[in-house]
Design an enzyme around this catalytic site. Structure first.
Site, PDB file in Angstrom:
ATOM      1  N   GLU A   1      -2.591 -84.283  -6.997  1.00  0.00           N
ATOM      2  CA  GLU A   1      -4.039 -84.126  -7.218  1.00  0.00           C
ATOM      3  C   GLU A   1      -4.715 -85.426  -7.621  1.00  0.00           C
ATOM      4  OE1 GLU A   1      -5.161 -81.050  -9.931  1.00  0.00           O
ATOM      5  OE2 GLU A   1      -3.970 -79.496  -8.940  1.00  0.00           O
TER       6      GLU A   1
ATOM      7  N   GLU B   1      -4.448 -85.901  -3.850  1.00  0.00           N
ATOM      8  CA  GLU B   1      -4.237 -85.060  -2.667  1.00  0.00           C
ATOM      9  C   GLU B   1      -3.738 -83.689  -3.072  1.00  0.00           C
ATOM     10  OE1 GLU B   1      -0.924 -84.234  -2.722  1.00  0.00           O
ATOM     11  OE2 GLU B   1      -0.756 -85.729  -4.306  1.00  0.00           O
TER      12      GLU B   1
END
Length: 360
Positions: free
Chosen positions: A324, A178
């Site tokens: 991420e 994310e």
């Protein structure tokens, strides 16, 4: 018209027969019993999850969900909200850290715009496409108002299930990733609401805001929980938690976890933000828990509390706090190795038979 209720997909139970067969194979392989340590346990677990006695990880995928957060305007991050949109472009151009790590471990990356502020970001020519599952243009300020409406929370969860069933349908292992300025604040609030932990215990420095910035974040989380009446034990409706203090990418990743589990696809949990999404998924459907696999021990304090609540033992600790999906992507190599050794090693019986053939 968006619904106000969410029905998780049916999730199959752990396949004890496949796991037992995998354990029997581990015991028969040409090695001292237990000598591959945790790799043996991981292979057996994946066999039980997938229903395959000799599972492989040949098409792993990292899904990176991106969204903006209204709470970012309260100074809870060292970076301005505009960085979210800039990073979405970096993911699309395969210029982010997770892009490089995924390339090293042989994983695909699926980038999803779950709710970035502004117009949809187009994909540069020759770059990875961005999946448009935008629920809204960023959430509201969770300290002052619900982050989103209940129908929007349901829509985010449904978007995640849909992403799992379409964009991730060919993956045999999915890593959660994310990005969103302000999302460690939302993750801390979700973690406190779901686990009942004190906000000060689950709130960290995120992007590196320092002691003053962290204190500001703790105050924001406390205010949000008080506003939404989520601080008391028992007030744990996961859709309500997502609505009041979550983010679009959190809802989408929770839905991805549920959708993948419904398809017998194991899911690797990354750091504190995807950990919060995993908590939501587990609260929505407890049958998802076996499908949630660990990666690293994140540097954010809330991550350890999440892992404890989900009964996950991290594989490694590299002091990661990027998000991420970077830690989950790194863990893919371990899961690939666990399954490869399980599948490709000879058994002692194989070696004995080969020796007899040679002697003959």
């Amino acid at each position: 018209m968006r619904s106000e209720s969410f029905a998780p997909p049916a999730i199959p139970a752990f396949d004890d027969e496949a796991a037992s067969a995998a354990q029997a194979r581990q015991d028969a392989l040409a090695k001292p019993p237990g000598s591959l340590g945790r790799l043996e346990d991981l292979a057996v677990a994946i066999a039980g999850l997938t229903g395959k006695r000799r599972p492989t990880v040949s098409s792993p995928t990292v899904v990176v969900a991106v969204a903006d957060h209204g709470v970012a305007d309260r100074g809870v991050s060292a970076y301005p909200p505009a960085v979210t949109r800039a990073m979405l472009g970096a993911f699309a151009r395969e210029e982010a850290a997770v892009s490089a790590i995924a390339d090293v471990v042989g994983a695909d990356v699926v980038v999803v715009d779950a709710g970035v502020d502004g117009d949809p970001v187009g994909s540069p020519e020759g770059a990875a496409s961005v999946v448009d599952e935008r629920v809204g243009r960023g959430t509201a300020d969770l300290a002052a108002d619900p982050a989103m409406t209940r129908p929007d929370a349901v829509a985010a969860l449904e978007a995640g299930v849909r992403t799992a069933r379409t964009k991730l349908a060919d993956a045999d292992l999915v890593a959660l990733g994310e990005m969103g300025i302000g999302n460690t604040t939302a993750a801390a609030a979700v973690t406190a609401a779901v686990t009942g932990a004190d906000p000060a215990r689950v709130t960290g420095s995120g992007t590196g805001v320092g002691a003053e910035g962290r204190a500001r974040k703790v105050a924001v989380v406390e205010r949000a929980l008080g506003r939404a009446d989520l601080a008391a034990p028992g007030a744990r409706d996961p859709v309500a938690v997502l609505r009041h203090v979550g983010g679009y990418e959190l809802g989408l990743l929770a839905g991805v976890a549920l959708g993948c589990a419904a398809d017998r696809t194991p899911v690797v949990v990354d750091g504190v933000v995807s950990g919060a999404a995993a908590l939501l998924a587990d609260a929505l459907a407890g049958a998802v828990r076996p499908y949630l696999l660990p990666s690293h021990a994140g540097a954010e304090p809330g991550h350890a509390i999440q892992l404890g609540a989900l009964d996950l033992d991290p594989l490694f600790d590299h002091d990661l706090r990027l998000g991420e999906g970077s830690g989950a992507a790194l863990a893919i190599a371990t899961y690939r190795a666990a399954c490869a050794t399980h599948d490709r090693m000879a058994t002692l019986a194989d070696l004995t038979a080969a020796d007899r053939t040679t002697d003959g």
